[in-house]
Design a protein around this motif. Structure first.
Motif, PDB file in Angstrom:
ATOM      1  N   ILE A   1     -24.591  34.046  47.869  1.00  0.00           N
ATOM      2  CA  ILE A   1     -25.754  34.914  47.678  1.00  0.00           C
ATOM      3  C   ILE A   1     -26.963  34.022  47.429  1.00  0.00           C
ATOM      4  O   ILE A   1     -26.809  32.834  47.121  1.00  0.00           O
ATOM      5  CB  ILE A   1     -25.561  35.873  46.477  1.00  0.00           C
ATOM      6  N   ASP A   2     -28.175  34.573  47.553  1.00  0.00           N
ATOM      7  CA  ASP A   2     -29.379  33.820  47.209  1.00  0.00           C
ATOM      8  C   ASP A   2     -29.365  33.527  45.709  1.00  0.00           C
ATOM      9  O   ASP A   2     -29.109  34.437  44.902  1.00  0.00           O
ATOM     10  CB  ASP A   2     -30.640  34.621  47.528  1.00  0.00           C
ATOM     11  N   ILE A   3     -29.630  32.268  45.347  1.00  0.00           N
ATOM     12  CA  ILE A   3     -29.609  31.893  43.930  1.00  0.00           C
ATOM     13  C   ILE A   3     -30.787  30.998  43.563  1.00  0.00           C
ATOM     14  O   ILE A   3     -31.445  30.420  44.435  1.00  0.00           O
ATOM     15  CB  ILE A   3     -28.309  31.154  43.536  1.00  0.00           C
ATOM     16  N   TYR A   4     -31.011  30.902  42.256  1.00  0.00           N
ATOM     17  CA  TYR A   4     -31.828  29.850  41.667  1.00  0.00           C
ATOM     18  C   TYR A   4     -30.872  28.922  40.939  1.00  0.00           C
ATOM     19  O   TYR A   4     -29.948  29.375  40.263  1.00  0.00           O
ATOM     20  CB  TYR A   4     -32.851  30.407  40.678  1.00  0.00           C
ATOM     21  N   MET A   5     -31.091  27.627  41.084  1.00  0.00           N
ATOM     22  CA  MET A   5     -30.218  26.631  40.465  1.00  0.00           C
ATOM     23  C   MET A   5     -31.052  25.640  39.673  1.00  0.00           C
ATOM     24  O   MET A   5     -32.129  25.232  40.095  1.00  0.00           O
ATOM     25  CB  MET A   5     -29.449  25.873  41.544  1.00  0.00           C
ATOM     26  N   ALA A   6     -30.538  25.248  38.512  1.00  0.00           N
ATOM     27  CA  ALA A   6     -31.142  24.197  37.697  1.00  0.00           C
ATOM     28  C   ALA A   6     -30.045  23.206  37.350  1.00  0.00           C
ATOM     29  O   ALA A   6     -28.865  23.552  37.337  1.00  0.00           O
ATOM     30  CB  ALA A   6     -31.739  24.776  36.418  1.00  0.00           C
TER      31      ALA A   6
END
Length: 116
Positions: A68-73
């Motif tokens: 799925i579309d994600i934000y990652m840090a």
């Protein structure tokens, strides 16, 4: 079985001699991997000195592939829920579903992700 969530691999990059050849980023030695079905922070981190037997002379990376579309840090205490930050692990990147992203990592870094 189809991937559900995010697959994260921590690895050293480079050839058998630890060097990156002709600008290519290749996985040289696998450290660990996790498939996370729910948002969160990895339980594993980039190992410190003496924690990986015979570490190659290379940098560590995280290879991340979401379904799925994600934000990652990533960083020592990453928080992917923040839109911006100035300390390590407080910024984030967007990764579209089905794409693989490789990022360099430091000792002690972990990965965090949230749905976009």
């Amino acid at each position: 079985m189809a991937l559900s969530g995010v697959h994260i691999t921590c690895a050293y990059v480079g050839g058998r001699d630890g060097e990156i050849t002709q600008g290519m980023l290749l996985v040289g030695a696998l450290i660990w991997s996790r498939t996370m079905a729910a948002p969160g922070v990895t339980d594993a981190m980039v190992p410190g000195a003496g924690q990986f037997p015979n570490p190659p002379l290379a940098d560590a990376i995280f290879e991340v592939r979401p379904s799925i579309d994600i934000y990652m840090a990533w960083g020592p205490s990453p928080d992917a829920s923040k839109a911006m930050g100035i300390a390590p692990g407080t910024g984030r990147i967007f990764i579209p579903a089905g794409e693989t992203r490789d990022v360099f990592a430091n000792r002690g870094d972990r990965v965090a992700w949230v749905a976009a």
